[in-house]
Design an enzyme around this catalytic site. Structure first.
Site, short mmCIF file in Angstrom:
data_model
loop_
_atom_site.label_atom_id
_atom_site.label_comp_id
_atom_site.label_asym_id
_atom_site.label_seq_id
_atom_site.Cartn_x
_atom_site.Cartn_y
_atom_site.Cartn_z
NE ARG A 15 47.30 26.73 72.33
CZ ARG A 15 48.24 27.38 71.87
NH1 ARG A 15 48.93 26.73 70.93
NH2 ARG A 15 48.60 28.58 72.37
CG ASP A 16 51.41 27.04 74.48
OD1 ASP A 16 51.99 26.51 73.23
OD2 ASP A 16 51.99 27.86 75.16
CB CYS A 240 61.61 25.99 74.16
SG CYS A 240 62.18 27.42 73.26
CG ASN A 249 53.95 27.07 78.17
OD1 ASN A 249 53.97 28.15 77.64
ND2 ASN A 249 53.59 26.03 77.67
#
Length: 307
Positions: A15-16, A240, A249
């Protein structure tokens, strides 16, 4: 100093990690990634985001992914739900956990969602109530807990204030997130020491970005205080958006390599995670950013050539 003997990793890559990819990642690849990660032993995977496809087109296949993955007993499949429409979609997709989010920075909240922190949390009251009514696990996430791209420093008490608000909504777990990766060990410990006064440390997690190369040392600093839940992303997926060209991440492979070296049990097979990282990296047509993952994959490739 006694470190936790067991750590739970929350895998956020599907997801992220993938949501900011410009090229569409097929649902089949996302499904295989989730299944590879679960097969490696990860018991909490953030697999979907029920937001408007207009804003996050990469997550448009979330319903299909959730519908087609092979559910494993004991595994929590999480979905981001920004509003009631998202929650209804998550319910239809049989999500085990829904995630709501706020910011510890007033400037970040205003710039990104055009409302105050208080107003943003209030928007989630109905979502939280409905999640509880359906006996679905509720997780809260707090961005910019160690620094903000707009206002700079963020005070630990500001993070604690949002923790209290999410606690009052009934969150079962709360993520303390270093959105721009500017946290350092001293900041990390100051924040956790403050927020733990209002919420059980055992239900607080760390979500660290590696933008400035501090993610692993920040995780270690949190471990020293007894934090035992951390988020990570296979192959270091995700950038980012507030630091052009920077990594985001922390990579699951790197975290596992460190935890294995510390003798901390995770129940996760590092080799299988490396394979999952190599798989999704091939799908994206580029090498992942996990140093441990790439080193272990190269070592395996060299060994195979020498056989």
């Amino acid at each position: 100093m006694t470190l936790p003997t067991h750590v739970k990793l929350v895998e956020v890559g599907p997801r992220d990690g993938l949501q900011n990819e410009k090229e569409t990642v097929p649902a089949e690849a996302k499904i295989e990634l989730v299944e590879r990660l679960v097969d490696a032993g990860l018991t909490n995977v953030e697999a979907a985001s029920f937001v408007s496809p207009k804003w996050v087109p990469q997550m448009a296949t979330s319903g299909e992914v959730m519908d087609r993955i092979r559910r494993r007993p004991g595994v929590v499949y999480s979905a981001l739900t920004p509003n009631m429409k998202g929650l209804e979609a998550a319910l239809a997709a049989r999500a085990d956990e829904v995630v709501i989010f706020g910011s510890a920075s007033e400037a970040f909240s205003q710039r990104n969602i055009n409302c105050s922190i208080a107003a943003s949390i209030e928007r989630f009251r109905e979502v939280a109530r409905a999640a509880k009514a359906h006996s679905i696990r509720l997780r809260g996430s707090i961005s910019c807990s160690f620094g903000c791209p707009y206002q700079g420093e963020v005070a630990p008490e500001d993070v604690a204030d949002v923790v209290r608000r999410l606690r009052d909504l009934g969150c079962d777990e709360i993520d303390i997130a270093d959105t721009i990766g500017t946290g350092t060990p001293a900041k990390v410990q100051a924040v956790y020491e403050t927020v733990a006064q209002d919420y059980p440390l055992a239900r607080l997690s760390g979500h660290f970005h590696d933008t400035y190369g501090q993610a692993l040392v920040n995780i270690y600093a949190a471990l020293q205080l007894g934090v035992s839940i951390f988020h990570s992303s296979v192959a270091g997926l995700g950038g980012c958006p507030y630091a052009k060209g920077a990594t985001g991440n922390v990579a699951t492979e790197d975290v596992l390599y460190m935890l294995d070296g510390l003798g901390i049990h995770t129940g996760v097979d590092l080799e299988k995670v490396v394979e999952a990282g190599q798989f999704i990296s091939r799908q994206l047509g580029r090498a992942g950013s996990s140093q441990a993952g790439n080193a272990l994959a190269a070592k395996r490739h060299s060994s195979n050539q020498n056989v």
